[in-house]
Enzyme design. Structure first.
Site, PDB file in Angstrom:
ATOM      1  N   HIS A  79     -43.973   5.689  42.454  1.00 47.48           N
ATOM      2  CA  HIS A  79     -42.918   4.973  43.197  1.00 47.48           C
ATOM      3  C   HIS A  79     -42.365   5.859  44.326  1.00 47.48           C
ATOM      4  CE1 HIS A  79     -42.428   1.614  40.293  1.00 47.48           C
ATOM      5  NE2 HIS A  79     -42.814   2.522  39.420  1.00 47.48           N
ATOM      6  N   ASN A 114     -39.888  -3.911  37.692  1.00 44.85           N
ATOM      7  CA  ASN A 114     -40.989  -4.144  38.636  1.00 44.85           C
ATOM      8  C   ASN A 114     -41.021  -5.619  39.014  1.00 44.85           C
ATOM      9  OD1 ASN A 114     -42.187  -1.552  38.812  1.00 44.85           O
ATOM     10  ND2 ASN A 114     -43.232  -1.849  36.855  1.00 44.85           N
ATOM     11  N   TYR A 150     -37.122   9.909  33.040  1.00 42.17           N
ATOM     12  CA  TYR A 150     -36.478   9.809  34.359  1.00 42.17           C
ATOM     13  C   TYR A 150     -35.511  10.956  34.628  1.00 42.17           C
ATOM     14  CZ  TYR A 150     -38.700   5.313  34.869  1.00 42.17           C
ATOM     15  OH  TYR A 150     -39.651   4.340  34.981  1.00 42.17           O
TER      16      TYR A 150
END
Ligand code: HEM
Length: 505
Positions: free
Chosen positions: A55, A127, A337
């Site tokens: 991404h 997404n 993350y």
């Protein structure tokens, strides 16, 4: 333009000359004493931060989320109460390409939304597809290596891509979506976005339900063909970023309606598929969409690096009333993350303005590189303490979750209810003839450079999903239908063994 007049160095002292280095004589070498030159060069050398591992290419905008319906029976989250209006920041992205990649590639699109709620930040990191390729965290880095660059050639490789996908049949539904017309959206504004995972809600009575998030575009779905995308990428690699920016500047604010699907804990226990498997969907007929509110994007960032590149989202950021689920893929993301962002941006990345919560933050974390907020001054640094400083709030504790079974490495393919082809087949049968033709042509073009053994694997998967899908893809790839039928009679391990080497079929 008064504000632009006075050039200074990093600490505010005026700079006398920004064009001519200090040299020993008019034609002599530069001297160390040109400290402004050293500062300028040294800063420039450090301006690039690591890009997101996936991404990496993305565009962002601010907006607001307004709740128009009442779902308080499911969740006590303040951000989801009737009439609530919450500031948001959204970043859209492609997945496989690097920071400089072209926008209009065939790929899924990321959608990450930060809701700056009064109870802390809630990040929905999804997404533009309702499902995902894989379902075990172990496969995630490998998926990205397969779709990113080949270690030997440094080029993207259709062979690696299709080899990986076809060795894991659970990718089939998502592969069908990516190869369909939806594989290249006409713009971010013209696509739906999804949370994909099963999350949980709990209400004021601490009753839990499972939920999935869907945000459906109010602009309508629009997609690009391979030919259109190829032409656009040749002209403007930032096409989707420009579209979003320009629409917002024109005052055409894109909007999405948020819906949730709800499954009770009892329904989940009796469900015919694993409701926590991200490669499965919940059918709308069985779990209808329940409207929640509207997300609108209405303000462009002032500075791309500060606000878009430095934005940091994580599914670990939830607020009271919204929780996780036993989805083991989601569980892996809860770690990944923050870990990536501590490396990419630093341990204090949540102090960067775009990431900072709008409510009070009291977390006892101290120090660390780039601490810029006063570091809580002389307030107590440990807990428990006798000074009455910040204490935990048990009233926001989520309800306990019953789990069962031994701790082990379970392969979902051993679960007799597991069907990797059902949803892909249903999707194919839902498509109009025009969309089916686009899917077949896109797939044949994309898989063209790949060796026949891998093409056979995909043809078998299509055939197992839908007889017509299998027949048409077999013809389009120039393969033998009898061979496909023969291979389709094998189990997954048999199919892999029969198609392992390029010269085997
Ligand atoms: C175990 C599976 C996964 C892992 C380990 C993983 C890991 C990551 C990491 C490390 C990043 C970069 C974060 C950063 O540097 O800020 C990222 C970005 C992203 N991921 Fe995942 N991911 C996974 C699955 C998914 C799934 C299933 C979705 C969608 C539902 C998703 C959506 C995104 C999006 C949208 C971004 C970009 C966020 C942004 O705009 O900053 N990922 N992922």
């Amino acid at each position: 333009m008064d504000e632009y007049r006075k050039l200074t160095n990093e600490v505010g002292a005026p700079v006398a000359d920004n064009e001519n280095a200090i040299t020993a004589g008019p034609r002599g070498p530069v001297v160390m004493q040109d400290v402004w030159l050293m500062e300028k060069m040294a800063h420039f050398n450090r301006e690039v931060i690591p890009e997101r591992r996936m991404h990496a290419k993305g565009w962002g905008a601010y907006g607001k989320f307004t709740v128009t319906q009442d779902i308080s029976r499911y969740t006590k989250a303040k951000v989801l109460q009737p009439g609530a209006e919450t500031e948001t920041f959204v970043r859209f992205s492609t997945v496989a390409g690097e920071r400089g990649a072209a926008d209009c590639e065939r790929d899924i699109r990321g959608f990450a939304c930060k809701f700056y709620t009064e109870e802390g930040n809630w990040d929905l990191v999804g997404n533009n597809t309702p499902t995902f390729f894989i379902r075990d965290v172990h496969n995630f880095s490998d998926l990205n290596r397969a779709v990113k660059r080949d270690p030997r050639t440094g080029r993207r490789s259709a062979q690696n891509n299709w080899d990986f996908w076809t060795l894991l049949p659970e990718t089939f539904h998502q592969t069908t979506i990516v190869m369909s017309d939806r594989g290249i959206p006409a713009s971010f504004r013209h696509m739906h976005v999804f949370g994909e995972h099963t999350f949980s809600f709990y209400n004021e009575k601490n009753e839990r339900v499972w939920c999935k998030f869907h945000l459906l575009t109010q602009q309508g779905i629009k997609c690009l063909s391979d030919e259109e995308a190829e032409r656009i990428n040749g002209m403007d690699r930032e096409y989707h970023g420009k579209d979003l920016y320009d629409a917002i500047e024109r005052g055409e604010y894109p909007k999405w309606t948020m819906y949730v699907q709800i499954m009770t804990e009892e329904q989940a226990r009796a469900h015919y598929e694993n409701p926590f498997d991200i490669t499965k969907i919940w059918r709308h007929k069985e779990f209808p969409l329940i409207e929640v509110g509207v997300l609108e994007l209405n303000r462009n960032p002032e500075n791309y690096f500060a606000e878009v590149e430095q934005a940091a989202f994580t599914p670990a950021h939830v607020v009271p009333g919204i929780g996780f689920s036993p989805d083991k893929f989601l569980q892996g993301r809860l770690f990944a993350y923050g870990d990536a962002q501590r490396y990419r941006l630093g341990v204090n990345h949540n102090q960067i303005p775009v990431n900072r919560a709008k409510c009070e933050v009291n977390e006892y974390h101290r120090d660390g590189a780039m601490r810029t907020d006063g570091n809580y001054g002389g307030a107590p640094a440990y807990t428990p303490n006798s000074m009455g400083a910040w204490t935990a709030q048990p009233e926001v504790m989520e309800p306990p979750l019953e789990i069962s079974g031994a701790m082990w490495r379970y392969d979902p393919k051993d679960d007799p209810t597991d069907d990797c082809f059902r949803a892909g087949g249903e999707l194919y049968r839902l498509m109009s003839e025009e969309k089916r033709q686009i899917l077949i042509e896109n797939t044949a073009r994309n898989i063209q450079p790949v060796t026949a053994n891998i093409k056979y694997r995909h043809a078998v998967h299509c055939y197992l999903a839908d007889e017509e899908y299998g027949r048409r893809i077999t013809e389009a790839m120039g393969l033998c239908m009898d061979k496909v039928k023969e291979l389709a009679a094998l189990d997954n391990n048999g199919l892999i063994a029969a198609t392992l080497k390029p010269d085997q079929v």
